[in-house]
Every structure is written in structure tokens, then in C-alpha cells.
Design a protein around this motif. Sequence first.
Motif, PDB file in Angstrom:
ATOM      1  N   HIS A 157     -11.841   6.898  11.918  1.00 54.45           N
ATOM      2  CA  HIS A 157     -11.049   5.674  12.133  1.00 54.45           C
ATOM      3  C   HIS A 157     -11.787   4.826  13.170  1.00 54.45           C
ATOM      4  O   HIS A 157     -12.252   5.350  14.179  1.00 54.45           O
TER       5      HIS A 157
ATOM      6  N   SER B 117       4.472   7.459   3.659  1.00 56.70           N
ATOM      7  CA  SER B 117       3.257   8.169   4.059  1.00 56.70           C
ATOM      8  C   SER B 117       3.482   9.665   3.855  1.00 56.70           C
ATOM      9  O   SER B 117       4.587  10.158   4.073  1.00 56.70           O
TER      10      SER B 117
ATOM     11  N   SER C 286      -1.986   7.505   4.965  1.00 56.60           N
ATOM     12  CA  SER C 286      -2.315   6.356   4.121  1.00 56.60           C
ATOM     13  C   SER C 286      -3.791   5.951   4.241  1.00 56.60           C
ATOM     14  O   SER C 286      -4.378   5.422   3.311  1.00 56.60           O
ATOM     15  N   GLU C 287      -4.411   6.260   5.383  1.00 55.50           N
ATOM     16  CA  GLU C 287      -5.819   5.880   5.567  1.00 55.50           C
ATOM     17  C   GLU C 287      -6.750   6.746   4.712  1.00 55.50           C
ATOM     18  O   GLU C 287      -7.847   6.317   4.362  1.00 55.50           O
ATOM     19  N   THR C 288      -6.310   7.967   4.407  1.00 57.09           N
ATOM     20  CA  THR C 288      -7.149   8.826   3.566  1.00 57.09           C
ATOM     21  C   THR C 288      -6.751   8.676   2.095  1.00 57.09           C
ATOM     22  O   THR C 288      -7.572   8.396   1.247  1.00 57.09           O
TER      23      THR C 288
ATOM     24  N   GLN D 274     -13.872   3.382   9.508  1.00 55.15           N
ATOM     25  CA  GLN D 274     -12.998   2.716   8.532  1.00 55.15           C
ATOM     26  C   GLN D 274     -11.848   1.988   9.217  1.00 55.15           C
ATOM     27  O   GLN D 274     -11.673   2.092  10.429  1.00 55.15           O
ATOM     28  N   SER D 275     -11.087   1.259   8.429  1.00 51.73           N
ATOM     29  CA  SER D 275      -9.778   0.706   8.819  1.00 51.73           C
ATOM     30  C   SER D 275      -9.799  -0.376   9.895  1.00 51.73           C
ATOM     31  O   SER D 275      -8.887  -0.475  10.705  1.00 51.73           O
TER      32      SER D 275
ATOM     33  N   ASN E  88       0.827  -1.212   0.000  1.00 58.82           N
ATOM     34  CA  ASN E  88       0.000   0.000   0.000  1.00 58.82           C
ATOM     35  C   ASN E  88       0.858   1.257   0.000  1.00 58.82           C
ATOM     36  O   ASN E  88       0.596   2.214  -0.737  1.00 58.82           O
TER      37      ASN E  88
ATOM     38  N   GLU F 125      -6.481   4.232   1.540  1.00 55.14           N
ATOM     39  CA  GLU F 125      -7.706   3.472   1.832  1.00 55.14           C
ATOM     40  C   GLU F 125      -8.969   4.146   1.273  1.00 55.14           C
ATOM     41  O   GLU F 125      -9.764   3.510   0.586  1.00 55.14           O
TER      42      GLU F 125
END
Length: 314
Positions: free
Chosen positions: A188, A68, A268-270, A231-232, A60, A273
Motif C-alpha cells: 500500500h 469488504s 478491497s485493495e487486494t 498501490q492505491s 467498488n 483493486e
Amino acid sequence: MRMKRAVLLLNMGGPNNIEEVELFLRNMFADKNILPMNPWMRRMIGNMIVRKRLAEAQENYRQLGGKSPLTEITLSLEAKVEEGTGMPVRPAMRYVPPFADEALREFQAEGVEELILFPMYPQYSTTTTKSSLEDVQERCEAMGYEPKIRLIEPYYDDYDYVAIQAEMIRQAAKGIDTSEYDLILSAHGLPMSIIKAGDPYEKQIEANVSALKIYLREQGIIFKNIRLAYQSKVGNAAWLEPNLADLLRKPDNLKVLIFPLAFTVDNSETLFELDREHREIAEKIGYEDYRVARCPNDTDAFARFIGEKIAASA
Ligand SMILES: C=CC1=C(C)c2cc3[nH]c(cc4nc(cc5[nH]c(cc1n2)c(C)c5CCC(=O)O)C(CCC(=O)O)=C4C)c(C)c3C=C
Ligand SMILES: [Fe+2]
Ligand SMILES: [Fe+2]
């Protein structure tokens, strides 16, 4: 004479290269606030999760250019806050460099007597703000450094912060008729076991949603629906619901705008993901439009907000 003061921006950090992905995961799953259990169990379960996630997580981050974006954006924001406040401002990341040590050594040498900790998390959680606070306290103690420590309160319901969140939503909605869209506020997730043990995160997320709904209505920014999702999720235990991917798979509106509610800086989550993985789900299902808003990041408005919070805490 005034006390000599300095600011630390608390966050978990993000891998700055592919090698740091393992360090990030190892440090995260060695954290007693992330896996609250006895040290022996934590080591076993932590190792298992790292082994399971490492290759996928590395891939990822590779797709994000090998790192990141979190550190870079934080440093740019730091420079603006420093300029606005005239105080030294440094990052203190929990799981990867730049760790708090770097800044603390500098502050100790300069004779800084008071540390102001600004959590880069709008809502308080034991897994985030508390973990970072304890990290700073432990590192100060290990260095024999005894500054006064002041932690800035959560700001999820602060009028000025909600206005910044709304502005990020407005920018992502440029050129569309929002009344045709669902706004999904994506936070999150957290394991239910942590919530049941008394973590206030869910309550603060819900209060943030209420405040944002009122503010958007006041500003005449009307969406068809405003929903909250989490999420996540990691692992098979129960986490906060509804899960974002599940919500996207049961669409009743094929036009959505997603706003990441629990982050102040893109990561990385925004960017991975939300903007890649979930976008792919949405495209497969046949969404007509799928938009992801940016976090407050290094905007002048957010830098000013941090400066005001610091000034008000004195
Ligand atoms: C038990 C697992 C996790 C908990 C609890 C958790 C809480 C939590 N995390 C954030 C913010 C971020 N998390 C990020 C990455 C990330 N988080 C977990 C797991 C838990 N998080 C993992 C395994 C990862 C790594 C990525 C992956 O393997 O999928 C990040 C991204 C940093 C970056 O690299 O850009 C952020 C930010 C919050 C706010 C929170 C609790 C409220
Ligand atoms: Fe700086
Ligand atoms: Fe996380």
C-alpha cells in the motif's frame, strides 16, 4: 496470581455494508495520522476527498458483494487464535465496527489487567499501527479503564512470518514455472510527506522485500525478477514510487504474480483493486498470465504465528 490478559487484533476495518462506506471514508479522513495538518484544514480536505471518492468507492464495494471481506476473515482468524492461546481475542477496527469499544467494555467488566495489541500490519506506520494504538489508548481513557498495554513489534522481518508470505506465493504459483514470471511485491502506498516526516514504513517494506528474496532463493523458488511497487494512491500529491499501475503499463515480462506485501488479510485493495482493476489493465495490455496471491488470512500457520508472538511477549 498471573495478570488476566486479553488480545486485540488492530486493523482499519472494512465497510460491512454499503452504508458503512461513507463512515469508513469519513473516519479515515478525520484521522490526524492520515491527514497530519491543522483540524480546520483536515476537515476541509477530508470532506473534499470523501465527496470525490464516495460514489466510486461504493460501486467498488458493490462489485465485491456489498461489503469488504475483511471483518469476516478477521473473525475466523480470531476464533483460531483464541483456541490456540486460550486467551480472549477480539478485533479493534479503526474506522468501522467492530470498534475497540465493544471489546474494551467486555474486558473491563471481566477484570482484564493487560491488553496485548497485535497489529494486523506487518510494517509499522504512523497511519496504521500508531493510529490504532492511540485509538485504543483514548478509548480506555474515556472509559476510565487503565489496563497495562503491550504493543507487539512489527514482524515484517520475522523469519516465521516471511515463511508464511512465501507459502502464500508458493500456493499462487502452483502449476507454473516461476522462473518465467516476475514476482511483484505490492505494498500500500503512502504520501512522501509522511515518509519525509520520519515514518519508518518504506524502510520496513524494503527490509521485508530483502528478507523475502533471500528466503525464496533459499527455498529454490526462483522468479525471473522480483520487484517492489506501491498501490492505491489517493489524490495528486507525491506518493511512494514506483506505482503499480505504471509498472504494469511498461511490461518487460507478460507473466506476473502479484503478492500484497502490506496486508495480512484480504480486503478491497487486494480482491478489488489488484484482482479486478489491475487485472483489467493487464488483460488490455495483453499479459499472458496475471495472478494475485492471497494474504495469510485465517490460515492455521498465521493463527499459530500470532499465538507465538503473544506468548513471546509475556
Ligand atoms: C491518504 C490516504 C490513505 C493512506 C495514507 C492509507 C494508508 C494505508 N492504508 C492501508 C490499508 C488499507 N486501506 C484500505 C482502503 C483505503 N485506503 C484509503 C486511503 C489511504 N490509505 C482509502 C480511500 C481506502 C478506501 C477504498 C477506496 O476508496 O479506494 C483498505 C481496505 C479496507 C477494506 O475495505 O477492505 C486497507 C486494508 C495501509 C496498510 C496503509 C499504510 C501503510
Ligand atoms: Fe473471540
Ligand atoms: Fe489505505
